[in-house]
Write an enzyme that holds these catalytic residues in place. Sequence first.
Site, PDB file in Angstrom:
ATOM      1  N   THR A  45     -26.599   3.154  22.124  1.00  0.00           N
ATOM      2  CA  THR A  45     -26.898   3.442  20.726  1.00  0.00           C
ATOM      3  C   THR A  45     -28.207   2.731  20.344  1.00  0.00           C
ATOM      4  OG1 THR A  45     -25.459   1.635  20.037  1.00  0.00           O
ATOM      5  CG2 THR A  45     -24.493   3.838  20.087  1.00  0.00           C
ATOM      6  N   THR A  47     -29.807   0.479  18.020  1.00  0.00           N
ATOM      7  CA  THR A  47     -30.031  -0.968  17.894  1.00  0.00           C
ATOM      8  C   THR A  47     -29.534  -1.702  19.131  1.00  0.00           C
ATOM      9  OG1 THR A  47     -29.882  -0.840  15.494  1.00  0.00           O
ATOM     10  CG2 THR A  47     -29.571  -3.013  16.471  1.00  0.00           C
ATOM     11  N   CYS A  48     -28.419  -1.251  19.661  1.00  0.00           N
ATOM     12  CA  CYS A  48     -27.836  -1.905  20.841  1.00  0.00           C
ATOM     13  C   CYS A  48     -28.777  -1.819  22.038  1.00  0.00           C
ATOM     14  CB  CYS A  48     -26.489  -1.276  21.180  1.00  0.00           C
ATOM     15  SG  CYS A  48     -25.318  -1.272  19.810  1.00  0.00           S
ATOM     16  N   SER A  49     -29.390  -0.648  22.229  1.00  0.00           N
ATOM     17  CA  SER A  49     -30.264  -0.424  23.385  1.00  0.00           C
ATOM     18  C   SER A  49     -31.687  -0.923  23.168  1.00  0.00           C
ATOM     19  CB  SER A  49     -30.314   1.065  23.727  1.00  0.00           C
ATOM     20  OG  SER A  49     -29.085   1.481  24.267  1.00  0.00           O
ATOM     21  N   LEU A  53     -28.902  -5.760  23.444  1.00  0.00           N
ATOM     22  CA  LEU A  53     -28.792  -6.064  24.868  1.00  0.00           C
ATOM     23  C   LEU A  53     -30.122  -6.555  25.448  1.00  0.00           C
ATOM     24  CD1 LEU A  53     -27.309  -6.228  27.549  1.00  0.00           C
ATOM     25  CD2 LEU A  53     -27.581  -3.741  27.777  1.00  0.00           C
TER      26      LEU A  53
END
Length: 157
Positions: A45, A47-49, A53
Amino acid sequence: MIQEKKPMPSGELSQLKDGNMITHKTDELFVNKKVVLFAVPGAFTPTCSAAHLPGYVVSADELKTKGVDAIICLSVNDAFVMNAWGEAQNAENIMMLADGDGSYTKALGLSMETAGFGGLRSQRYAMVIENGIVINLHVEKPKEFEVSKAEAILKTL
């Protein structure tokens, strides 16, 4: 919701490693270790990517110099997705763990219902765990990304 100075609940999380499915008991993951655990609403997703992370990938060595034994990324996804995401993000120093049915995330009291986005997901958070006890807990407000960043966790160590 889990609180600081409280023990982590018992549960199981999955990991795909070298083509083999591994089931980790959380009691064993956290015993006699200092662990940074961060959770995301979903692999791949935005923000996550783009930020969450990658921040931990870049900061892994610095976290280890501050006494962190393991860095865990947790998501309510399956182990195959978490493995593919870890490979795509060069996250070889991060344990990419799956909470496939969300049961561990529920036990932590950090689940959220996202309806059409993906159903049951994890809130975005990060915590420092020492010997199974939550030392620091940083839960993001909805649609924010500040307190669970790797940079913010580094400041707490």
